[in-house]
Motif scaffolding. Structure first.
Motif, PDB file in Angstrom:
ATOM      1  N   UNK A  27       3.603 -14.457 -34.488  1.00 14.80           N
ATOM      2  CA  UNK A  27       2.896 -15.590 -34.508  1.00 14.80           C
ATOM      3  C   UNK A  27       1.201 -15.406 -34.725  1.00 14.80           C
ATOM      4  N   UNK A  28       0.793 -14.329 -34.817  1.00 16.30           N
ATOM      5  CA  UNK A  28      -0.571 -14.202 -35.558  1.00 16.30           C
ATOM      6  C   UNK A  28      -0.573 -14.058 -37.025  1.00 16.30           C
ATOM      7  N   UNK A  29       0.545 -13.591 -37.373  1.00 20.23           N
ATOM      8  CA  UNK A  29       0.622 -13.712 -38.979  1.00 20.23           C
ATOM      9  C   UNK A  29       0.940 -14.987 -39.534  1.00 20.23           C
ATOM     10  N   UNK A  30       1.602 -15.902 -38.999  1.00 19.98           N
ATOM     11  CA  UNK A  30       1.851 -17.186 -39.353  1.00 19.98           C
ATOM     12  C   UNK A  30       0.739 -18.193 -39.148  1.00 19.98           C
ATOM     13  N   UNK A  31      -0.120 -17.595 -38.102  1.00 21.15           N
ATOM     14  CA  UNK A  31      -1.434 -18.463 -37.841  1.00 21.15           C
ATOM     15  C   UNK A  31      -2.449 -18.138 -38.956  1.00 21.15           C
ATOM     16  N   UNK A  32      -2.402 -16.823 -39.327  1.00 12.74           N
ATOM     17  CA  UNK A  32      -3.318 -16.230 -40.342  1.00 12.74           C
ATOM     18  C   UNK A  32      -2.886 -16.960 -41.807  1.00 12.74           C
ATOM     19  N   UNK A  33      -1.741 -17.017 -42.222  1.00 11.75           N
ATOM     20  CA  UNK A  33      -1.199 -17.603 -43.446  1.00 11.75           C
ATOM     21  C   UNK A  33      -1.646 -18.961 -43.510  1.00 11.75           C
ATOM     22  N   UNK A  34      -1.537 -19.700 -42.219  1.00  9.92           N
ATOM     23  CA  UNK A  34      -1.777 -21.290 -42.329  1.00  9.92           C
ATOM     24  C   UNK A  34      -3.432 -21.246 -42.485  1.00  9.92           C
ATOM     25  N   UNK A  62     -14.843 -14.586 -45.274  1.00 10.84           N
ATOM     26  CA  UNK A  62     -14.011 -15.715 -45.160  1.00 10.84           C
ATOM     27  C   UNK A  62     -12.399 -15.429 -44.959  1.00 10.84           C
ATOM     28  N   UNK A  63     -12.397 -14.490 -45.566  1.00  9.84           N
ATOM     29  CA  UNK A  63     -10.828 -13.867 -45.435  1.00  9.84           C
ATOM     30  C   UNK A  63     -10.391 -13.433 -44.080  1.00  9.84           C
ATOM     31  N   UNK A  64     -11.510 -12.670 -43.769  1.00 13.96           N
ATOM     32  CA  UNK A  64     -11.257 -11.992 -42.377  1.00 13.96           C
ATOM     33  C   UNK A  64     -11.342 -12.871 -41.373  1.00 13.96           C
ATOM     34  N   UNK A  65     -12.329 -13.879 -41.384  1.00 13.13           N
ATOM     35  CA  UNK A  65     -12.191 -15.031 -40.050  1.00 13.13           C
ATOM     36  C   UNK A  65     -11.071 -15.607 -40.217  1.00 13.13           C
ATOM     37  N   UNK A  66     -10.623 -16.125 -41.451  1.00  6.65           N
ATOM     38  CA  UNK A  66      -9.222 -17.021 -41.784  1.00  6.65           C
ATOM     39  C   UNK A  66      -7.977 -15.914 -41.327  1.00  6.65           C
ATOM     40  N   UNK A  67      -8.137 -14.752 -41.308  1.00 11.13           N
ATOM     41  CA  UNK A  67      -7.036 -13.934 -40.919  1.00 11.13           C
ATOM     42  C   UNK A  67      -6.860 -13.841 -39.526  1.00 11.13           C
ATOM     43  N   UNK A  68      -8.005 -13.470 -38.767  1.00 11.08           N
ATOM     44  CA  UNK A  68      -8.113 -13.297 -37.584  1.00 11.08           C
ATOM     45  C   UNK A  68      -8.031 -14.639 -36.597  1.00 11.08           C
ATOM     46  N   UNK A  69      -8.654 -15.684 -37.014  1.00 17.94           N
ATOM     47  CA  UNK A  69      -8.747 -16.759 -36.640  1.00 17.94           C
ATOM     48  C   UNK A  69      -7.753 -17.817 -36.749  1.00 17.94           C
ATOM     49  N   UNK A  71      -5.788 -20.924 -38.117  1.00 14.66           N
ATOM     50  CA  UNK A  71      -6.249 -22.470 -38.571  1.00 14.66           C
ATOM     51  C   UNK A  71      -7.437 -22.664 -37.811  1.00 14.66           C
ATOM     52  N   UNK A  72      -7.846 -22.286 -36.522  1.00 13.95           N
ATOM     53  CA  UNK A  72      -9.170 -22.649 -36.061  1.00 13.95           C
ATOM     54  C   UNK A  72     -10.244 -22.131 -36.457  1.00 13.95           C
ATOM     55  N   UNK A  73      -9.856 -20.673 -37.077  1.00 14.14           N
ATOM     56  CA  UNK A  73     -11.188 -19.898 -37.965  1.00 14.14           C
ATOM     57  C   UNK A  73     -11.396 -20.617 -39.196  1.00 14.14           C
ATOM     58  N   UNK A  74     -10.434 -21.372 -39.738  1.00 15.98           N
ATOM     59  CA  UNK A  74     -10.717 -22.105 -41.049  1.00 15.98           C
ATOM     60  C   UNK A  74     -11.374 -23.367 -40.698  1.00 15.98           C
ATOM     61  N   UNK A  75     -10.808 -24.074 -39.754  1.00 16.90           N
ATOM     62  CA  UNK A  75     -11.904 -25.201 -39.130  1.00 16.90           C
ATOM     63  C   UNK A  75     -13.146 -24.805 -38.892  1.00 16.90           C
TER      64      UNK A  75
END
Length: 86
Positions: A27-34, A62-69, A71-75
């Protein structure tokens, strides 16, 4: 006899724990890729230019924030970038 039962129960507990963490990891990997895909698509289609902001730089932070967060991290990155904080 008691040792064998204890070994079987321990093996079942370990298998259940590994299954739980693998399920959460997927689930975390799918969210990070999204999240990363969203960030790259926003930059590719120049969506932030519609709001008068430059593209978000893709760097280690930015990659770490998106990978850990995810889709909400990207937002959150987009909102901070539009507010001029990031």
């Amino acid at each position: 006899m008691m040792e064998e039962i204890l070994a079987i129960l321990l093996a079942v507990a370990i298998a259940a724990t590994v299954y739980y963490f693998m399920k959460k990891t997927l689930t975390l990997v799918i969210n990070a890729v999204a999240g990363l895909a969203t960030l790259l698509l926003l930059n590719y289609f120049d969506v932030l230019a519609w709001f008068g902001a430059p593209d978000i730089q893709v760097n280690l932070v930015t990659i770490l924030i998106c990978a850990l967060g995810g889709l909400p991290g990207a937002l959150i990155l987009v909102l901070l970038h539009l507010a001029g904080i990031a």
